[in-house]
Write an enzyme that holds these catalytic residues in place. Structure first.
Site, short mmCIF file in Angstrom:
data_model
loop_
_atom_site.label_atom_id
_atom_site.label_comp_id
_atom_site.label_asym_id
_atom_site.label_seq_id
_atom_site.Cartn_x
_atom_site.Cartn_y
_atom_site.Cartn_z
N LYS A 84 1.01 -1.29 0.12
CA LYS A 84 -0.05 -0.08 -0.04
C LYS A 84 0.94 1.24 -0.10
CE LYS A 84 -3.81 1.86 2.82
NZ LYS A 84 -4.54 1.75 3.92
N SER A 95 -9.36 1.72 3.26
CA SER A 95 -8.56 2.44 2.48
C SER A 95 -7.53 1.44 1.74
CB SER A 95 -7.73 3.48 3.10
OG SER A 95 -6.83 2.98 4.03
N SER A 143 -9.47 -0.65 7.68
CA SER A 143 -8.86 -0.41 6.34
C SER A 143 -8.41 -1.58 5.77
CB SER A 143 -8.04 0.62 6.12
OG SER A 143 -8.62 1.76 6.45
#
Length: 592
Positions: free
Chosen positions: A85, A159, A183
């Site tokens: 990420k 996210s 997330s």
């Protein structure tokens, strides 16, 4: 270059590493296959990536791993491709946090990335995310909107959106995400994955762009529980360079008493399929444990502190300089969430800390009555268009069962619990006390073995239009007067079924052509229906033509699944004949 079995097969961490260590594959062969898979999926949604390794650099990294194997090393993650990420530092890549104005090039990789690479894993690239990890949806990025791998009309979850899709689409063996409010769990649920959120401090957060620094955890997405355990074995441990790292501990956790929300506190936001799948999951868990209903109210109060209390200021602190000097560089929705933190006083913060300490004491007491919690990961999912239209309210709905976990210092692992009819995943999350990570992972594996879920549905590689399953009970049955309204819309016949035994069927009076009324009733019976599948546009035009007192609602079938179907208003029963005992409309027509 060899062709992979399919660019959509999921890839296992353990199987790849064992093959490379054992000499039946090489890291270079895995790299070549990765390049093929990336090319295939780039045609579907390239926006899951923000940056990616160059092919020659990937091959060079793979050859370096093969050289280590040839020299006699055995590497826990030999040749396993992984994604990161893009709020986690990886040397050689920019870190953007999905905000180009914030981007920087780190001098070193994050602590967890260093350990993964040392174990033989190969970083493929940096994945898209809700900007500054603020969101549970995946729609808040200037780099595009990653979509659910199984139905492109739906959100991926966030996210950690790109990371979840990279694993679900079989591009990498595992991917790192982060988790402050869910997330690392919500995208796992939507994409039929394992999402492991370790206890705070178990994995180093050195090299992570903070969202809420006191709450943030780096997480992992995998397709199998043993793979998550292998990643934990590699990266867990004390990091003296991280002020929030703590010495590793393993607390014994049993699974004799499992806490679940009281039924009156469960929120499904109109999603009856999620409710059914959760009840089915609890049935599986009840095979080996006592199910104990718990009061969610204190957990929900803690959750409200995250976005409705002073912890918003911690998000503000993470990007204060950018917010002050270049606010337009921040996504509008993210800015609306974060900016109010600048006005939160120290008094409010301390009062919030005092209340959280009280709630923490109560949460710690839960473990005297239960061993772990098994909550829905989310109560529903949404289409991308719906999230873009109502970004705050619908995002909040997705965090109902996740937002409290980090605030109350709990460990969690999200696991699949079934698929909705639209292909998106439903999941449950096993939640336990801090340092109960290994026990939770073991229980997650036991649950999945007992649940024996079917394989996830096929990935959406063509952006196919979402379809709707419709139950018809009378004049629209095959051979009946209104069946043409289905055939003219290219409806696909899926089969003859029965409803759950909770319906009554009536022949309406003075209806031309003759039509039945299907009414929910606890003293009902199973009624014969036919199921057809229509695309969204065709379904919408069909519904417009349904005349009162009939309507289209939700009908439960005998196997517990739900589809759209004909229902009736109370006035439909005026002078109607109860024909429930006949079991269906065809039997009534034949009798007549």
């Amino acid at each position: 270059m060899t062709t992979p079995q399919t660019a959509l097969d999921r890839r296992g961490v353990t199987s790849i590493a064992d093959a490379v260590n054992g000499g039946t594959s090489t890291a270079l062969a895995q790299a070549e296959e990765t390049l093929l898979r990336l090319a295939a999926y780039d045609a579907v949604q390239p926006q899951i990536w923000i940056s990616r390794i160059a092919p020659d650099e990937l091959r060079a990294a793979a050859r370096a791993v093969d050289a280590r194997i040839a020299a006699g090393e055995r590497l826990a993650l030999a040749g396993v491709p992984f994604a990161v990420k893009d709020n986690i530092d990886v040397a050689g890549f920019e870190t953007t946090a999905a905000c180009p104005a914030f981007a920087y090039r780190p001098a070193a990789s994050a602590g967890v990335v260093e350990r993964l690479i040392a174990a033989g894993a190969i970083c493929i690239g940096k994945t898209n995310l809700d900007q500054f990890a603020t969101g549970l949806v995946g729609t808040r990025s200037p780099y595009g909107v990653p979509r659910n791998a199984y139905n492109l009309a739906y959100v991926s979850g966030g996210s950690s959106s790109g990371s979840s899709i990279a694993v679900a689409a079989g591009l990498v063996g595992f991917a790192l995400g982060t988790d402050t409010a869910g997330s690392g769990r919500v995208p796992a649920a939507f994409n039929h994955l394992i999402g492991f959120k370790p206890s705070k401090g178990r994995w180093s957060t050195r090299g992570l762009v903070p969202a809420c620094r006191t709450l943030d955890c780096i997480t992992v997405f995998t397709t199998e529980v043993p793979d998550a355990r292998r990643i934990d074995d590699v990266v867990a441990g004390f990091d003296p360079a991280d002020p929030y790292s703590k010495p590793q501990a393993d607390r014994s956790v049993q699974a004799n008493r499992i806490g679940v929300p009281r039924r009156d506190q469960r929120a499904w936001f109109g999603d009856s399929e999620s409710e059914y799948l959760y009840d089915r999951a609890l049935g599986t868990l009840a095979g080996t444990a006592q199910i104990v209903e718990v009061d969610m109210a204190p957990l929900l109060e803690a959750a409200r502190l995250l976005y409705g209390g002073p912890w918003v200021a911690e998000r503000t602190a993470a990007i204060a300089e950018l917010l002050a000097n270049n606010p337009d560089a921040i996504d509008e929705t993210v800015r609306s969430v974060v900016a109010p933190g600048a006005d939160i006083s120290a008094i409010e913060l301390f009062n919030g800390m005092y209340r959280l300490a009280e709630l923490q004491r109560g949460a710690d007491g839960l473990w005297d009555a239960i061993d772990l919690l098994a909550f829905p990961t989310t109560g529903t999912t949404y289409r991308v268009a719906e999230l873009l239209a109502a970004p705050i309210a619908l995002n909040s709905n997705l965090g109902l069962y996740t937002n409290f976990v980090n605030l109350l210092d709990m460990a969690a692992v999200a696991v699949p619990a079934g698929a909705r009819s639209n292909g998106t995943g439903f999941g449950i999350t096993l939640i336990g006390p801090a340092d109960g990570d290994q026990g939770l992972l073991a229980m997650a594996g036991d649950y999945l073995t007992a649940a024996d879920l079917p394989c996830p549905p096929s990935l959406d590689m063509e952006g196919k239009m979402q379809s709707v399953k419709l139950a018809v009970v009378g004049a629209h049955l095959e051979g009946m007067p209104l069946h043409w309204q289905l055939t003219s819309r290219n409806a696909t016949f899926l089969g003859a079924f029965e409803t759950a035994p909770t319906y009554r069927l009536y022949a309406m009076a003075n209806s031309l052509p003759p039509k039945p009324a299907l009414v929910h009733s606890e003293d009902g019976a199973a009624i014969a229906v036919e199921i057809y599948e229509l695309d969204i546009a065709a379904f919408g035009s069909f519904v417009v033509e349904v005349p009162a007192p009939l309507a289209i609602g939700t009908v439960t079938l005998s196997d517990g699944t739900s589809v759209k179907g004909f229902v009736a208003e109370p006035r439909a029963l005026t002078d109607a004949e109860d024909i429930t005992h006949l079991g269906g409309w065809r039997a009534y027509i034949q009798r007549s």
